[in-house]
Scaffold this motif. Structure first.
Motif, PDB file in Angstrom:
ATOM      1  N   SER A 284       0.903  -1.076   0.141  1.00 23.48           N
ATOM      2  CA  SER A 284      -0.083  -0.005  -0.138  1.00 23.48           C
ATOM      3  C   SER A 284       0.943   1.275  -0.028  1.00 23.48           C
ATOM      4  CB  SER A 284      -0.953   0.173   1.378  1.00 23.48           C
ATOM      5  OG  SER A 284      -1.846  -1.112   1.440  1.00 23.48           O
ATOM      6  N   LEU A 285       0.372   2.285  -0.626  1.00 20.18           N
ATOM      7  CA  LEU A 285       1.066   3.844  -0.745  1.00 20.18           C
ATOM      8  C   LEU A 285       0.403   4.486   0.356  1.00 20.18           C
ATOM      9  CD1 LEU A 285       1.604   3.968  -4.379  1.00 20.18           C
ATOM     10  CD2 LEU A 285       3.183   2.904  -2.570  1.00 20.18           C
ATOM     11  N   VAL A 286       1.203   5.096   1.614  1.00 27.46           N
ATOM     12  CA  VAL A 286       0.613   5.690   2.626  1.00 27.46           C
ATOM     13  C   VAL A 286       1.220   6.988   2.762  1.00 27.46           C
ATOM     14  CG1 VAL A 286       0.231   5.671   5.145  1.00 27.46           C
ATOM     15  CG2 VAL A 286       0.346   3.428   3.594  1.00 27.46           C
ATOM     16  N   PRO A 287       0.365   8.068   2.640  1.00 29.87           N
ATOM     17  CA  PRO A 287       0.935   9.316   2.650  1.00 29.87           C
ATOM     18  C   PRO A 287       1.575   9.705   4.369  1.00 29.87           C
ATOM     19  CG  PRO A 287      -1.453   9.649   2.689  1.00 29.87           C
ATOM     20  CD  PRO A 287      -0.880   8.036   2.566  1.00 29.87           C
ATOM     21  N   VAL A 288       2.621  10.202   4.337  1.00 29.06           N
ATOM     22  CA  VAL A 288       3.502  10.321   5.576  1.00 29.06           C
ATOM     23  C   VAL A 288       3.849  11.984   5.505  1.00 29.06           C
ATOM     24  CG1 VAL A 288       5.384  10.235   7.058  1.00 29.06           C
ATOM     25  CG2 VAL A 288       4.502   8.146   5.850  1.00 29.06           C
ATOM     26  N   ALA A 289       3.361  12.865   6.357  1.00 23.37           N
ATOM     27  CA  ALA A 289       3.646  14.149   6.348  1.00 23.37           C
ATOM     28  C   ALA A 289       5.077  14.473   6.660  1.00 23.37           C
ATOM     29  CB  ALA A 289       2.724  14.786   7.471  1.00 23.37           C
ATOM     30  N   PRO A 290       5.589  15.554   5.922  1.00 20.63           N
ATOM     31  CA  PRO A 290       4.917  16.561   5.341  1.00 20.63           C
ATOM     32  C   PRO A 290       4.961  16.494   3.868  1.00 20.63           C
ATOM     33  CG  PRO A 290       7.141  17.322   5.870  1.00 20.63           C
ATOM     34  CD  PRO A 290       7.141  15.832   6.687  1.00 20.63           C
ATOM     35  N   CYS A 291       5.666  15.426   3.277  1.00 22.89           N
ATOM     36  CA  CYS A 291       5.797  15.205   1.797  1.00 22.89           C
ATOM     37  C   CYS A 291       6.292  13.895   1.265  1.00 22.89           C
ATOM     38  CB  CYS A 291       6.893  16.334   1.353  1.00 22.89           C
ATOM     39  SG  CYS A 291       8.526  16.007   1.952  1.00 22.89           S
ATOM     40  N   PHE A 292       6.131  12.876   2.327  1.00 26.30           N
ATOM     41  CA  PHE A 292       6.474  11.572   1.859  1.00 26.30           C
ATOM     42  C   PHE A 292       5.322  10.569   1.506  1.00 26.30           C
ATOM     43  CE2 PHE A 292       9.514  13.162   4.925  1.00 26.30           C
ATOM     44  CZ  PHE A 292      10.741  13.406   4.179  1.00 26.30           C
ATOM     45  N   VAL A 293       5.804   9.360   0.963  1.00 31.41           N
ATOM     46  CA  VAL A 293       4.622   8.372   0.780  1.00 31.41           C
ATOM     47  C   VAL A 293       5.568   7.235   1.002  1.00 31.41           C
ATOM     48  CG1 VAL A 293       3.600   7.047  -1.070  1.00 31.41           C
ATOM     49  CG2 VAL A 293       3.410   9.462  -1.182  1.00 31.41           C
ATOM     50  N   LEU A 294       5.037   6.488   1.986  1.00 29.28           N
ATOM     51  CA  LEU A 294       5.617   4.963   2.493  1.00 29.28           C
ATOM     52  C   LEU A 294       4.917   4.132   1.782  1.00 29.28           C
ATOM     53  CD1 LEU A 294       7.130   3.264   4.558  1.00 29.28           C
ATOM     54  CD2 LEU A 294       5.107   3.494   5.792  1.00 29.28           C
ATOM     55  N   SER A 295       5.766   3.165   1.185  1.00 22.81           N
ATOM     56  CA  SER A 295       5.305   1.826   0.670  1.00 22.81           C
ATOM     57  C   SER A 295       5.421   0.815   1.666  1.00 22.81           C
ATOM     58  CB  SER A 295       6.100   1.598  -0.795  1.00 22.81           C
ATOM     59  OG  SER A 295       5.677   0.092  -0.915  1.00 22.81           O
ATOM     60  N   VAL A 296       4.415   0.100   1.917  1.00 25.61           N
ATOM     61  CA  VAL A 296       4.477  -0.899   3.214  1.00 25.61           C
ATOM     62  C   VAL A 296       3.918  -2.108   2.806  1.00 25.61           C
ATOM     63  CG1 VAL A 296       2.500   0.066   4.308  1.00 25.61           C
ATOM     64  CG2 VAL A 296       4.224  -1.404   5.346  1.00 25.61           C
ATOM     65  N   SER A 297       4.415  -3.139   2.666  1.00 21.52           N
ATOM     66  CA  SER A 297       3.861  -4.512   2.223  1.00 21.52           C
ATOM     67  C   SER A 297       2.867  -5.020   3.358  1.00 21.52           C
ATOM     68  CB  SER A 297       5.111  -5.503   2.484  1.00 21.52           C
ATOM     69  OG  SER A 297       5.967  -5.317   1.264  1.00 21.52           O
TER      70      SER A 297
END
Length: 446
Positions: A284-297
């Protein structure tokens, strides 16, 4: 009940997003768009790390590894490893540590304000593609970037990525599959395909199988397993029975690997090239403030045939060859298979043989000593063969001279700019061979 194609997905892999970033596309900023900060504050770094750790604890596919991942981030934070003010460097360091601790190619952090904005935007339907990925899919023609007719009517499709936009991508695939359907053999080029969505893979592979064939079972924590099967209705029809060759290399990952795995496990064709990356988990692609996207299995697929997947090991080719030669090797194997077909008409046999000669010369270039080439120069009726700049040149009548390149050691040459024309020099004569004419035109040396 079968899950829909759009709920089951393998999101874009780290290979695509991190090691080979694509340029962003110029567009007006969306309403509510976030601008990436030039510098991160300590508070922003701590908040980002806390969000990442919380997401890992909540959803990471292997519960037994969650504590170790969280502890790794804590340890590195206390050691000052993340005390950098560059968002890009922060994301790179977090990614390196998560990958090292998990060996999971789908676990990473991306610094990208546009993707962050798109990931945060509300969706009308669960199956909707966010604005960033929809725009990218449309600009890259849904990943279907090249269609070609190769000699011998071998049809070629380049799939650069497995994009899927609900109610739009299927039409692009239908057109591509109708093109492939008219070929005598098919080559699908996945080289450098870093992934995409399961829905696109399912749509493509369904054309090579009957309907309702089990593909993958998706496992995600305590949720009930979800099974994906081939589609029963395909506007372009099935493509079963044609020789199929799929090109792979180490940069094929995630959904790209899924298609290759289906081809191998379900014995649909041959994989040509070198071993793939080994990234199978669903992310899944999860938004992480302030400007990141976390890809987590968050899950893992289990194949209907092997009862496992390709995570950490990749997919070995059926025919190993340097990836840069994979297309020519696939062409050669396709033409040899077509030539072995019983009941071939003379015209088809001639067409396949002509194409095979070209391909083999590319794979195994012929080296003829200069002195031997020079001895072939001369006048042949209205034609002249001359030696110039280390090569033979053919002038036919008043036409400009064109370069001759050896195809075989027995004096057969390709004619630059004329795929349908070849020249054979025997020392005593010049023979001009046309692909659609059974007998050559012969000119004696003057």
């Amino acid at each position: 009940m079968k899950p829909s194609a759009d709920r089951l997905f393998i999101a874009v892999t780290a290979l695509w997003l991190v090691t080979s970033p694509r340029p962003s596309f110029a567009q007006p900023p969306a309403s509510g768009a976030v601008t990436a900060p030039a510098r991160l504050t300590a508070a922003e770094r701590d908040a980002a790390l806390s969000s990442i750790q919380a997401e890992l604890q909540r959803t990471y596919v292997f519960p037994e590894k969650r504590a170790a991942l969280v502890e790794r981030l804590d340890r590195e934070r206390k050691a000052g490893r993340y005390s950098v003010d560059s968002p890009a460097e922060f994301a790179e360091r977090v990614t390196a540590d998560l990958t090292d601790a998990s060996k999971d190619r789908h676990l990473y952090l991306v610094n990208d304000a546009a993707r962050y904005t798109a990931a945060k935007a509300p969706r009308v339907r669960e199956t909707d593609t966010d604005a960033y990925w929809r725009q990218r899919a449309l600009r890259e023609h849904h990943g279907l970037t090249e269609l070609r007719v190769l000699p011998g009517n071998v049809r070629y499709l380049k799939v650069a990525g497995f994009h899927w936009v609900q109610d739009e991508t299927g039409t692009a695939y239908d057109d591509a599959l109708r093109f492939l359907k008219d070929g005598d053999a098919i080559i699908i080029d996945l080289r450098d395909n870093g992934g995409g969505t399961h829905a696109a893979v399912r749509y493509l592979v369904s054309h090579f199988l009957d309907g309702d064939v089990p593909l993958l079972t998706f496992l995600a924590g305590s949720k009930p397993p979800e099974q994906s099967r081939t589609l029963e209705h395909l506007p372009a029809g099935r493509l079963m029975g044609k020789p199929l060759y799929v090109l792979i290399n180490p940069r094929v990952a995630s959904a790209g690997e899924e298609f290759a795995y289906h081809v191998q496990q379900l014995k649909l064709g041959e994989l040509i090239g070198s071993r793939t990356a080994g990234a199978a988990n669903n992310n899944s692609l999860v938004p992480v403030a302030p400007c990141f996207v976390l890809s987590v299995s968050h899950g893992r697929p289990v194949h209907a045939v092997s009862q496992t997947n390709w995570e950490g090991v990749g997919i070995a080719p059926d025919v190993e060859t340097p990836p840069e030669q994979a297309l020519e090797v696939a062409q050669s194997r396709a033409l040899k298979k077509l030539l072995a077909t019983s009941g071939l008409t003379p015209a088809l046999r001639s067409e396949y043989t002509w194409a095979q000669t070209t391909v083999e010369a590319g794979l195994h270039p012929v080296s003829v000593p200069p002195q031997a080439l020079k001895s072939l120069a001369g006048r042949f009726g209205p034609n002249e063969v001359s030696w110039k700049d280390g090569a033979l040149w053919l002038r036919r009548g008043s036409r400009p001279p064109v370069r001759l390149t050896p195809l075989t050691a027995e004096g057969l040459f390709s004619v630059e700019g004329y795929e349908v024309l070849r020249a054979r020099l025997t020392g005593k004569a010049l023979e001009l061979l046309w692909s659609d004419t059974p007998e050559p035109t012969v000119f004696a040396r003057g």
